[in-house]
Enzyme design. Structure first.
Site, PDB file in Angstrom:
ATOM      1  N   CYS A 264       2.535  -2.672  12.751  1.00  0.00           N
ATOM      2  CA  CYS A 264       2.213  -1.235  12.799  1.00  0.00           C
ATOM      3  C   CYS A 264       3.414  -0.324  12.568  1.00  0.00           C
ATOM      4  CB  CYS A 264       1.554  -0.895  14.131  1.00  0.00           C
ATOM      5  SG  CYS A 264      -0.068  -1.647  14.286  1.00  0.00           S
TER       6      CYS A 264
HETATM    7  P1  NAD Z   1      -5.380  -8.030  10.501  1.00  0.00           P
HETATM    8  O1  NAD Z   1      -4.662  -8.299   9.245  1.00  0.00           O
HETATM    9  O2  NAD Z   1      -5.109  -8.856  11.708  1.00  0.00           O
HETATM   10  O3  NAD Z   1      -6.961  -8.110  10.241  1.00  0.00           O
HETATM   11  C1  NAD Z   1      -7.594  -7.503   9.163  1.00  0.00           C
HETATM   12  C2  NAD Z   1      -8.843  -8.325   8.836  1.00  0.00           C
HETATM   13  O4  NAD Z   1      -9.577  -7.623   7.821  1.00  0.00           O
HETATM   14  C3  NAD Z   1      -8.543  -9.709   8.249  1.00  0.00           C
HETATM   15  O5  NAD Z   1      -9.220 -10.679   8.998  1.00  0.00           O
HETATM   16  C4  NAD Z   1      -9.063  -9.632   6.803  1.00  0.00           C
HETATM   17  O6  NAD Z   1      -9.576 -10.867   6.326  1.00  0.00           O
HETATM   18  C5  NAD Z   1     -10.153  -8.584   6.959  1.00  0.00           C
HETATM   19  N1  NAD Z   1     -10.555  -7.940   5.705  1.00  0.00           N
HETATM   20  C6  NAD Z   1      -9.777  -7.478   4.681  1.00  0.00           C
HETATM   21  N2  NAD Z   1     -10.544  -6.919   3.720  1.00  0.00           N
HETATM   22  C7  NAD Z   1     -11.826  -7.012   4.134  1.00  0.00           C
HETATM   23  C8  NAD Z   1     -13.073  -6.598   3.586  1.00  0.00           C
HETATM   24  N3  NAD Z   1     -13.143  -5.977   2.422  1.00  0.00           N
HETATM   25  N4  NAD Z   1     -14.184  -6.863   4.287  1.00  0.00           N
HETATM   26  C9  NAD Z   1     -14.146  -7.508   5.479  1.00  0.00           C
HETATM   27  N5  NAD Z   1     -12.993  -7.910   6.053  1.00  0.00           N
HETATM   28  C10 NAD Z   1     -11.839  -7.662   5.386  1.00  0.00           C
HETATM   29  O7  NAD Z   1      -5.136  -6.483  10.821  1.00  0.00           O
HETATM   30  P2  NAD Z   1      -4.991  -5.781  12.267  1.00  0.00           P
HETATM   31  O8  NAD Z   1      -3.658  -6.065  12.843  1.00  0.00           O
HETATM   32  O9  NAD Z   1      -6.210  -6.065  13.063  1.00  0.00           O
HETATM   33  O10 NAD Z   1      -4.968  -4.242  11.827  1.00  0.00           O
HETATM   34  C11 NAD Z   1      -6.107  -3.613  11.314  1.00  0.00           C
HETATM   35  C12 NAD Z   1      -5.851  -2.123  11.262  1.00  0.00           C
HETATM   36  O11 NAD Z   1      -5.655  -1.610  12.586  1.00  0.00           O
HETATM   37  C13 NAD Z   1      -4.594  -1.724  10.488  1.00  0.00           C
HETATM   38  O12 NAD Z   1      -4.821  -0.497   9.847  1.00  0.00           O
HETATM   39  C14 NAD Z   1      -3.549  -1.556  11.572  1.00  0.00           C
HETATM   40  O13 NAD Z   1      -2.517  -0.668  11.202  1.00  0.00           O
HETATM   41  C15 NAD Z   1      -4.381  -0.979  12.696  1.00  0.00           C
HETATM   42  N6  NAD Z   1      -3.850  -1.238  14.027  1.00  0.00           N
HETATM   43  C16 NAD Z   1      -3.322  -2.455  14.324  1.00  0.00           C
HETATM   44  C17 NAD Z   1      -2.852  -2.692  15.614  1.00  0.00           C
HETATM   45  C18 NAD Z   1      -2.228  -4.018  15.965  1.00  0.00           C
HETATM   46  O14 NAD Z   1      -1.557  -4.091  16.995  1.00  0.00           O
HETATM   47  N7  NAD Z   1      -2.413  -5.062  15.172  1.00  0.00           N
HETATM   48  C19 NAD Z   1      -2.933  -1.701  16.604  1.00  0.00           C
HETATM   49  C20 NAD Z   1      -3.522  -0.483  16.270  1.00  0.00           C
HETATM   50  C21 NAD Z   1      -3.974  -0.252  14.972  1.00  0.00           C
END
Ligand code: NAD
Length: 422
Positions: A264
């Site tokens: 992030c």
């Molecule tokens: P991640 O990479 O762990 O997970 C994303 C998931 O989305 C993956 O499993 C991927 O296969 C899936 N995906 C991608 N394209 C897709 C589609 N077209 N249809 C269905 N699934 C699809 O990401 P994350 O860490 O969970 O982060 C997700 C969002 O949340 C980001 O924008 C991030 O900045 C935000 N965020 C993350 C955190 C954190 O601590 N990880 C905290 C707050 C906000």
């Protein structure tokens, strides 16, 4: 309520499982079939403390599907939780957001009832009401705010603490483009007792970016003061204990060390800088916060070289590969620049991490991964790059330790000990 979750990574899985624990019915969808298989088997597709217990507890409320049309038809809301990584120029890469929006749009075309699409992924202000809305309208042939709803509900959870953070947040930010969507979000979060802010979609998106940018800046500020404190023989922990007692400032995020990593802070600060540039604004404080963060891990190498000037063919241990403790996530881990610098200097690297070695090996197959920390401690010198609790219980006697994370036992018992800012 009935909720579809698109994207089953750290945010999507935790969101779905926690909402199930609050009594809602969840359908998970991901383009990665492995993630859905994990959930089908009652397992978490990512590591997060206590998440698997909650999955087992709520199994009858958790389902998965590879067919989003059915999920959207049978649910009230869809949360978009896909990744928003950086492009090479630092700007936000919307590829996953737009492909997910296209799939959701096709599903909306067949949805019999009003359905709202809520972006939980972190996106630049204007994304949900701009590109996401356009794709949804184009693919569905329907109009936002009239035929379907649009909203933003940014997530503030921290990996390693995600279940607690999701269930007991400091605040909830609800951005909606229409009354029906705001009404659904209000209902969904009724049982949460924290402050809830109802804003425009754009404001909600900006609150998330501004929060992450401020926290990242606070860390870089602490590290810069920490670097000076070390030169002056002052302990920055004592300094920030004093500074943090000022109620206008607060004590959180003042731990000095080798900087922030993770999925992030680095990418969100870069995206905010790049997006601001598109609007003619140069965010100078944030440029500086990133510069400090890029230089901080390399200080560990300079301190090491004060003890071992020529690192070629020396065996150097690295304790910690995850970007923080209690996660297997290695995205932008500070161990990455540290290990790269060691390899560039010709060192032989042996590393240990309780959870993240498999993930790290996909970036660095060329280093040795030790099955136990004791093997790392037998190296010529050891660098500590993640503050795992178990590193407090190791025997550092006879070892040269350069510590980027302030492990108290190492400072007391290592033969030679240097902290990055202390
Ligand atoms: P991640 O990479 O762990 O997970 C994303 C998931 O989305 C993956 O499993 C991927 O296969 C899936 N995906 C991608 N394209 C897709 C589609 N077209 N249809 C269905 N699934 C699809 O990401 P994350 O860490 O969970 O982060 C997700 C969002 O949340 C980001 O924008 C991030 O900045 C935000 N965020 C993350 C955190 C954190 O601590 N990880 C905290 C707050 C906000």
């Amino acid at each position: 309520m009935k909720i579809s979750i698109v994207g089953c990574g750290y945010v999507g899985t935790v969101t779905g499982v926690c909402f199930a624990d609050f009594g809602h019915d969840i359908v998970f969808h991901d383009i990665d079939r492995k993630k859905l298989d994990y959930l089908d088997r009652g397992k978490a597709p990512i590591y997060e403390p206590s998440l698997e217990d909650l999955i087992r507890k709520n199994r009858e409320r958790l389902t998965t599907t590879s067919n989003l049309t059915v999920a959207v038809r049978d649910t009230d809301l869809t949360f978009v939780c896909v990744g928003t990584p950086s492009r090479d120029d630092g700007s936000i890469d919307l590829a996953y957001i737009l492909s997910a929006s296209a799939t959701i749009g096709k599903a909306l075309a067949k949805a019999p009832d009003f359905h709202s699409v809520i972006v939980k992924s972190t996106v630049f202000p204007g994304t949900t009401d701009g590109p996401v809305r356009s794709v949804l309208e184009q693919e569905s042939g329907r109009q936002a705010s009239v035929d379907f709803g649009l909203g933003s509900n940014p997530e503030f959870l921290r990996e390693g603490n995600a279940v607690y953070d999701f269930s007991m947040p400091d605040r909830i930010v609800l951005g909606a483009g229409d009354d029906r969507t705001m009404g659904m979000l209000r209902t969904l979060y009724t049982s949460f007792s924290c402050p809830k802010l109802e804003t425009s979609i754009r404001t909600a998106e900006m609150i998330k970016y501004a929060s992450n940018a401020f926290l990242a800046t606070k860390i870089s500020f602490a590290n810069e003061i920490g670097n000076l404190a070390k030169r002056l023989g002052i302990d920055p922990e004592e300094v920030f204990a004093g500074v943090g007692l000022d109620r206008r400032i607060g004590p959180a995020f003042f731990r000095t060390g080798i900087g922030f990593g993770g999925s992030c802070f680095p990418k969100d600060v870069r995206a905010l800088i790049a997006g601001a540039g598109d609007h003619g604004e140069n965010l100078q404080v944030l440029h500086a916060a990133l510069r400090v963060n890029d230089e901080q891990p390399l200080k560990l190498i300079r301190l090491l070289q004060a003890h071992i000037p020529d690192l070629s063919d020396r065996r150097i241990g690295v304790l910690g590969l995850a970007f923080k403790p209690d996660t297997d996530d290695v995205r932008e881990s500070r161990a990455i620049p540290v290990i790269q610098a060691l390899l560039d200097a010709g060192a032989e690297v042996v590393a240990y991490d309780p959870l993240a070695m498999e993930n790290f090996a996909s970036f660095f197959p060329q280093i040795e991964y030790a099955p136990s920390p004791e093997i790392v401690l037998a190296a010529d010198a050891v660098l500590i790059t993640t503050e795992w609790g178990e590193f407090e219980h190791l025997d550092y006697s006879g070892t040269t330790v350069i510590d980027g994370r302030r492990i108290a036992t190492a400072s007391r018992t290592a033969e030679v000990y240097e902290g990055v800012c202390w």
